[in-house]
Design a protein around this motif. Structure first.
Motif, PDB file in Angstrom:
ATOM      1  N   LYS A  49      15.255   8.354   8.063  1.00 48.43           N
ATOM      2  CA  LYS A  49      14.077   7.894   7.618  1.00 48.43           C
ATOM      3  C   LYS A  49      14.040   7.178   6.136  1.00 48.43           C
ATOM      4  O   LYS A  49      13.642   6.248   6.178  1.00 48.43           O
ATOM      5  CB  LYS A  49      12.832   8.887   7.532  1.00 48.43           C
ATOM      6  CG  LYS A  49      12.103   9.316   8.779  1.00 48.43           C
ATOM      7  CD  LYS A  49      11.107  10.109   8.580  1.00 48.43           C
ATOM      8  CE  LYS A  49      10.485  10.583  10.002  1.00 48.43           C
ATOM      9  NZ  LYS A  49       9.416  11.836   9.843  1.00 48.43           N
ATOM     10  N   HIS A  50      14.876   7.857   5.374  1.00 49.46           N
ATOM     11  CA  HIS A  50      15.138   7.247   4.106  1.00 49.46           C
ATOM     12  C   HIS A  50      15.763   6.227   4.228  1.00 49.46           C
ATOM     13  O   HIS A  50      15.574   5.036   3.399  1.00 49.46           O
ATOM     14  CB  HIS A  50      15.597   8.350   2.990  1.00 49.46           C
ATOM     15  CG  HIS A  50      14.831   9.425   2.378  1.00 49.46           C
ATOM     16  ND1 HIS A  50      13.669   9.020   1.961  1.00 49.46           N
ATOM     17  CD2 HIS A  50      14.926  10.702   2.808  1.00 49.46           C
ATOM     18  CE1 HIS A  50      12.910  10.369   1.697  1.00 49.46           C
ATOM     19  NE2 HIS A  50      13.854  11.411   2.174  1.00 49.46           N
ATOM     20  N   LEU A  51      16.828   6.171   5.057  1.00 48.52           N
ATOM     21  CA  LEU A  51      17.819   4.848   5.060  1.00 48.52           C
ATOM     22  C   LEU A  51      16.753   3.735   5.730  1.00 48.52           C
ATOM     23  O   LEU A  51      17.231   2.383   5.319  1.00 48.52           O
ATOM     24  CB  LEU A  51      18.877   5.232   6.265  1.00 48.52           C
ATOM     25  CG  LEU A  51      20.187   6.101   5.544  1.00 48.52           C
ATOM     26  CD1 LEU A  51      21.075   6.547   6.730  1.00 48.52           C
ATOM     27  CD2 LEU A  51      20.933   4.998   4.769  1.00 48.52           C
ATOM     28  N   ALA A  52      16.120   3.960   6.565  1.00 48.39           N
ATOM     29  CA  ALA A  52      15.043   2.953   6.999  1.00 48.39           C
ATOM     30  C   ALA A  52      14.312   2.234   5.832  1.00 48.39           C
ATOM     31  O   ALA A  52      14.124   1.176   5.905  1.00 48.39           O
ATOM     32  CB  ALA A  52      14.212   3.477   8.115  1.00 48.39           C
ATOM     33  N   VAL A  53      13.744   3.179   4.799  1.00 47.28           N
ATOM     34  CA  VAL A  53      13.170   2.528   4.061  1.00 47.28           C
ATOM     35  C   VAL A  53      13.992   1.790   2.821  1.00 47.28           C
ATOM     36  O   VAL A  53      13.460   0.565   2.440  1.00 47.28           O
ATOM     37  CB  VAL A  53      12.648   3.856   3.183  1.00 47.28           C
ATOM     38  CG1 VAL A  53      11.733   3.014   1.677  1.00 47.28           C
ATOM     39  CG2 VAL A  53      11.411   4.606   3.885  1.00 47.28           C
ATOM     40  N   LEU A  54      15.165   2.335   2.924  1.00 46.33           N
ATOM     41  CA  LEU A  54      16.094   1.541   1.925  1.00 46.33           C
ATOM     42  C   LEU A  54      16.480   0.072   2.789  1.00 46.33           C
ATOM     43  O   LEU A  54      16.636  -0.755   1.947  1.00 46.33           O
ATOM     44  CB  LEU A  54      17.424   2.279   1.668  1.00 46.33           C
ATOM     45  CG  LEU A  54      17.020   3.512   0.678  1.00 46.33           C
ATOM     46  CD1 LEU A  54      18.498   4.292   0.791  1.00 46.33           C
ATOM     47  CD2 LEU A  54      16.743   3.032  -0.585  1.00 46.33           C
ATOM     48  N   LEU A  55      16.515   0.294   3.947  1.00 45.63           N
ATOM     49  CA  LEU A  55      17.032  -1.040   4.652  1.00 45.63           C
ATOM     50  C   LEU A  55      15.833  -2.069   4.629  1.00 45.63           C
ATOM     51  O   LEU A  55      16.192  -3.207   4.356  1.00 45.63           O
ATOM     52  CB  LEU A  55      17.289  -0.660   6.094  1.00 45.63           C
ATOM     53  CG  LEU A  55      18.513  -0.168   6.531  1.00 45.63           C
ATOM     54  CD1 LEU A  55      18.560   0.437   8.113  1.00 45.63           C
ATOM     55  CD2 LEU A  55      19.662  -1.128   6.582  1.00 45.63           C
ATOM     56  N   ARG A  56      14.682  -1.481   4.557  1.00 43.34           N
ATOM     57  CA  ARG A  56      13.512  -2.400   4.615  1.00 43.34           C
ATOM     58  C   ARG A  56      13.464  -3.158   3.189  1.00 43.34           C
ATOM     59  O   ARG A  56      13.050  -4.302   2.946  1.00 43.34           O
ATOM     60  CB  ARG A  56      12.178  -1.763   4.858  1.00 43.34           C
ATOM     61  CG  ARG A  56      11.327  -2.772   5.024  1.00 43.34           C
ATOM     62  CD  ARG A  56      10.012  -1.784   5.830  1.00 43.34           C
ATOM     63  NE  ARG A  56       9.267  -0.768   4.878  1.00 43.34           N
ATOM     64  CZ  ARG A  56       9.304   0.388   5.200  1.00 43.34           C
ATOM     65  NH1 ARG A  56       9.525   0.822   6.606  1.00 43.34           N
ATOM     66  NH2 ARG A  56       8.736   1.190   4.314  1.00 43.34           N
ATOM     67  N   ALA A  57      13.875  -2.311   2.040  1.00 39.98           N
ATOM     68  CA  ALA A  57      13.593  -2.924   0.996  1.00 39.98           C
ATOM     69  C   ALA A  57      14.958  -3.710   0.444  1.00 39.98           C
ATOM     70  O   ALA A  57      15.064  -4.271  -0.497  1.00 39.98           O
ATOM     71  CB  ALA A  57      13.754  -1.780  -0.320  1.00 39.98           C
ATOM     72  N   GLY A  58      15.754  -3.902   1.483  1.00 39.22           N
ATOM     73  CA  GLY A  58      17.044  -4.649   0.980  1.00 39.22           C
ATOM     74  C   GLY A  58      18.245  -3.965   0.281  1.00 39.22           C
ATOM     75  O   GLY A  58      19.106  -4.649   0.010  1.00 39.22           O
ATOM     76  N   LEU A  59      17.757  -2.704  -0.179  1.00 38.21           N
ATOM     77  CA  LEU A  59      19.009  -2.030  -0.905  1.00 38.21           C
ATOM     78  C   LEU A  59      20.003  -1.682  -0.196  1.00 38.21           C
ATOM     79  O   LEU A  59      20.947  -1.481  -1.040  1.00 38.21           O
ATOM     80  CB  LEU A  59      18.436  -0.885  -1.591  1.00 38.21           C
ATOM     81  CG  LEU A  59      17.236  -1.337  -2.714  1.00 38.21           C
ATOM     82  CD1 LEU A  59      16.324  -0.093  -2.999  1.00 38.21           C
ATOM     83  CD2 LEU A  59      17.764  -1.816  -3.913  1.00 38.21           C
TER      84      LEU A  59
END
Lengths: 111, 152
Positions: A49-59
């Motif tokens: 789930k956290h990875l999905a957030v980081l992916l969405r932010a482009g980080l």
């Protein structure tokens, strides 16, 4: 980049678990949700789930490697985030220096 | 740094009373930050700070949150004009002053970036250039302070 995307970037950085994940990815170069969850006190599902957030932010960026996804830091976006954070604190450093000089000048004037 | 919070500590060779005036009095605040500060030094006072530039300048809302001379001054800023300043729509700045020796220890803190969102950081960055403009002011101030010293 729109401000909505910028807000995503900021809130992505705001979470301590995600900052740990970024630390781990920076030091290891890359990682999978399994390898990250082994180093963190959270489940593999939570890491995903956290990875999905980081992916969405482009980080971070992900690519398929065998049966798993391999993640690494997007250096350009990460550098951009850090530069803006530094800019904010540098601005206050300048203001605080001026506060100090002004107060000390007034103190001398009072004596 | 902790993302979302800026914290600084600095020692100033001036009494807490003087430092308090410098960080809270609009007339003095406009000498280290905006070109003009309009608010009352009263808890709850809603005002604004103005930055002049070639494009006609910028106005930011500022609301006094806490005022305890000479130990604590706190305000919220960057909330949309006309909105009440609350957590989530503004940045919270706090100055805590502690008497130490002949001077004052200042604890500075700005929080709310995480809640306010990334745009606040962008906004701060745009003020960077303006900040450096004050380098013109400081030499004059130091010269002025020196003339006061010479008279005593």
């Amino acid at each position: 980049m729109s401000s909505t995307v910028d807000d995503d970037l900021w809130s992505a950085l705001g979470d301590p678990t995600r900052r740990q994940m970024l630390d781990l990815l920076l030091s290891a170069g890359s990682g999978t949700s399994t390898s990250l969850s082994e180093r963190l006190p959270v489940s593999r599902q939570a890491v995903a789930k956290h990875l999905a957030v980081l992916l969405r932010a482009g980080l971070v960026q992900g690519r398929t490697a065998g049966r798993e996804r391999l993640y690494r830091i997007d250096e350009e976006q990460f550098a951009r985030a850090l530069a803006q954070l530094n800019a904010v604190s540098t601005a206050w450093d300048s203001r605080l220096r001026r506060i100090k000089r002004l107060a000390e000048a007034l103190q001398k004037g009072d004596q | 740094m902790e993302l979302g919070t800026i914290e600084r500590e600095l020692y100033i060779e001036a009494t807490p009373e003087i430092v308090f005036e410098v960080v809270s009095d609009p007339a003095l605040v406009s000498q280290w930050w905006p070109d003009e500060a309009r608010y009352e030094t009263v808890i709850g006072s809603a005002g604004e700070i103005l930055f002049a530039d070639a494009d006609g300048g910028k106005v930011e809302a500022l609301t006094v949150v806490d005022l305890q001379p000479p130990t604590r001054f706190s305000f919220r800023w960057t909330h949309p004009a006309g909105e009440e300043a609350v957590e989530g729509n503004s940045l919270l700045v706090t100055f805590e002053l502690v008497a130490q020796g002949q001077g004052t220890l200042v604890r500075f803190r700005e929080t709310g970036f995480r809640e306010r969102g990334w745009t606040a950081a962008v906004l701060e960055e745009t003020y960077q250039d303006h900040v450096h403009g004050w380098d013109h002011f400081l030499p004059r101030l130091v010269a002025y302070a020196a003339t006061l010293d010479a008279r005593t």
